[in-house]
Enzyme design. Structure first.
Site, mmCIF file in Angstrom:
data_model
loop_
_atom_site.group_PDB
_atom_site.id
_atom_site.type_symbol
_atom_site.label_atom_id
_atom_site.label_comp_id
_atom_site.label_asym_id
_atom_site.label_seq_id
_atom_site.Cartn_x
_atom_site.Cartn_y
_atom_site.Cartn_z
ATOM 1 N N LYS A 94 0.855 -1.206 0.000
ATOM 2 C CA LYS A 94 0.000 0.000 0.000
ATOM 3 C C LYS A 94 0.882 1.244 0.000
ATOM 4 O O LYS A 94 1.920 1.286 0.679
ATOM 5 C CB LYS A 94 -0.900 -0.025 1.245
ATOM 6 C CG LYS A 94 -1.890 1.136 1.316
ATOM 7 C CD LYS A 94 -2.781 1.010 2.554
ATOM 8 C CE LYS A 94 -3.803 2.128 2.660
ATOM 9 N NZ LYS A 94 -4.643 2.024 3.870
ATOM 10 N N SER A 169 -9.686 2.079 3.193
ATOM 11 C CA SER A 169 -8.841 2.827 2.294
ATOM 12 C C SER A 169 -7.864 1.969 1.478
ATOM 13 O O SER A 169 -7.336 2.437 0.473
ATOM 14 C CB SER A 169 -8.044 3.856 3.095
ATOM 15 O OG SER A 169 -7.150 3.210 3.979
ATOM 16 N N SER A 193 -9.787 -0.284 7.347
ATOM 17 C CA SER A 193 -9.236 -0.225 5.980
ATOM 18 C C SER A 193 -8.585 -1.489 5.454
ATOM 19 O O SER A 193 -8.230 -1.540 4.272
ATOM 20 C CB SER A 193 -8.234 0.909 5.873
ATOM 21 O OG SER A 193 -8.925 2.117 5.751
HETATM 22 N N1 GLN Z 1 -13.012 4.414 6.738
HETATM 23 C C1 GLN Z 1 -12.292 4.851 7.887
HETATM 24 C C2 GLN Z 1 -11.869 6.287 7.720
HETATM 25 O O1 GLN Z 1 -12.127 6.835 6.683
HETATM 26 C C3 GLN Z 1 -11.104 3.962 8.149
HETATM 27 C C4 GLN Z 1 -9.938 4.260 7.317
HETATM 28 C C5 GLN Z 1 -8.752 3.427 7.681
HETATM 29 O O2 GLN Z 1 -8.889 2.410 8.349
HETATM 30 N N2 GLN Z 1 -7.586 3.891 7.278
HETATM 31 O O3 GLN Z 1 -11.292 6.874 8.600
#
Ligand code: GLN
Length: 499
Positions: A94, A169, A193
């Site tokens: 990532k 994400s 995410s």
């Molecule tokens: N969807 C969550 C956010 O937007 C989690 C994102 C993540 O785990 N990086 O904060």
């Protein structure tokens, strides 16, 4: 249904390989590492124009590693399965993790030209274990999002249905595994995410306990919540990768010195007798009926495998999303202060004073969602609001953690849906940030509590979209989570075979 055909064509293009089968094929001389890496790059060239999972390919580094592994294979040095457990395994990273020789944009314009001169500890560990690092994967900007639509470099398409989001994400990381463009990938999980995109793309995604895996070299979003973990085709692969990634790191003061068990060996223990908690709070309003049915079927399968099911209560769950979005944005507003145009990435050119340069750089470099979060986070930390929001959220975080500690006094693991729905359509929630945040309802609590979890495929919707089951476990009890997930995986495969 036409959209679903793309999956089968992708699957036919390059049948999924596991870590064990890849390593074996290389150690036995069935394929060379270089040829295998080439075949993955060919799949990427053929499939990624539709999916857009990759932001950068690191072919030079991959080739050098492939030759090194091929030399070892030729001299018989890989005959012992314990040597280089990931020898020749193609893995993607990532784009929030530092990898020497490749850019690290974190999905943001502000880091467009940033090339870290070092490896994140997790990346270094994969390389040291023999993995071939293929490149960097698309994600929401600074890992903020649930759909990958916040990437400054464009969205990722779900390989199972190209008009759907892959989740976020770590959307690129999930999609790359689902489309067989890598055997495994690394993602990060601050509020879901890893688990949510795994669920949307039909792959396995593991959230290690806070402190289990080093965060050194991870571009920070919310430091008390961020974790690094793997995406894989199988639970066994997740166990193998966790074994490589886990352990203390002098470069991360929050990493734990707790002993690292043999996670892959732990999968051999039967699940019979394990107590599985089912929290009412995760099966309420807003849960898609098909997701509910798939997870209930999973509970039945675990019972049939000898587990006992128990109702548990996590009474503060309804405060979790609000608590998460106060704390995560507060930490983000502080972490992102370092991107000022002075040290890395973008710098606005047309400013005549230093403060104008800061302001313009940040205005041009950050996307809408990142700005929204910096504003929210700065607000909840500001004098006068700190007690009402930030301190209050910290107190609720303690209550959420206690909910889990209490539940784990009488169950070994907890089963829930990973996400309330299967993958939604691209564009469906982009105008409604609150709806996007609310969809994180089942994942954010594990991050707030510091516990571990996993998402494992457990079914499909009528339209053929994957559905994930989430298994949550005690701090540092990934072995139990993996064991239960392994049983879920077997039941799901048996179910598919019968159809
Ligand atoms: N969807 C969550 C956010 O937007 C989690 C994102 C993540 O785990 N990086 O904060």
């Amino acid at each position: 249904m036409a959209e679903l055909k793309s999956t089968s064509s992708i699957a036919a293009h390059n049948a999924p390989r596991t870590i064990r089968s890849t390593r074996h094929a290389i150690a036995s001389g069935e394929t060379s590492t270089a040829a295998l890496a080439d075949s993955y790059y060919a799949t990427i060239a053929a499939e990624d124009p539709k999916i857009h999972a990759w932001l950068a390919l690191s072919r030079e580094r991959a080739t050098a590693q492939a030759h090194r592994i091929d030399d070892l294979a030729k001299s018989g040095d890989l005959a012992n399965a314990d040597t280089l457990p990931l020898a020749g395994v193609p893995i993607g990273i990532k784009d929030v993790l530092a990898m020497q020789g490749a850019p690290a944009t974190a999905g943001s314009k502000i880091l467009e030209n940033y090339r870290p001169p070092y490896d994140a500890t997790t990346v270094a560990k994969l390389a040291a274990a023999g993995a071939v690092l293929l490149g960097k994967l698309n994600c929401d900007e600074f890992a903020m999002g649930s759909s990958n639509e916040n990437s400054a470099y464009g969205p990722v398409h779900n390989p199972c249905a190209l008009d759907r989001v892959p989740g976020g994400s770590s959307g690129g990381s999930a999609a790359a595994v689902a489309a067989n463009m890598a055997v495994a990938t690394l993602g990060t999980d601050t509020g879901g995410s890893i688990r949510q995109p795994a669920s949307f793309c039909g792959v396995v995604g593991l959230l290690p306990t806070y402190g289990r895996v080093s965060r050194y070299g991870l571009i920070a979003f919310a430091s008390s919540l961020d974790r690094v973990g793997p995406f894989t085709h199988t639970v066994e692969d997740a166990a193998i990768l966790l074994g490589v990634l886990a352990g203390p790191d002098p470069m991360d003061a929050t990493s734990s010195g707790a002993a690292v068990p043999d996670y892959a060996a732990a999968l051999q223990a039967p699940v019979k007798g394990l107590r599985i908690g089912i929290p009412d709070e995760y099966f309420g309003e807003g849960l898609d009926p098909e997701v509910r049915a798939a997870v209930e079927k999973t509970a039945d399968a675990l019972r049939a495998a000898g587990c006992t099911l128990h109702k548990v209560s996590l009474p503060h769950t309804r405060y979790a999303v609000a608590t998460y979005y106060v704390l995560a944005t507060a930490e983000a507003s502080s972490n992102l202060a370092r991107f000022d145009g002075v040290r890395y990435g973008l710098r606005a050119e047309d400013a005549s004073t230093l403060s104008a340069m800061y302001r313009r750089t940040r205005d041009q470099g950050f996307g809408k969602e990142v700005k929204r979060r910096i504003l929210l986070g700065t607000y909840v930390l500001s004098a006068g609001y700190y007690d009402a929001y930030y301190r209050k959220a910290q107190q609720v975080r303690t209550l959420l953690t206690r909910d889990f500690l209490q539940a784990f006094t009488h169950v070994d693991a907890i089963l829930t849906p990973t996400a309330p729905t299967p993958a939604f359509r691209l564009g469906e929630k982009t105008d409604d940030p609150l709806a996007m945040y609310l969809a994180d309802i089942y994942t954010v609590t594990a991050n707030l509590a510091g516990i571990c979890g996993i998402s494992v495929p457990c079914g499909n919707s009528k339209e053929g979209l994957p559905i994930g089951a989430q298994i949550l476990g005690k701090h540092f009890d990934e072995a139990t989570v993996l064991r239960v997930a392994h049983a879920v995986e077997q039941a799901h495969r048996d179910g598919q075979a019968q159809r």
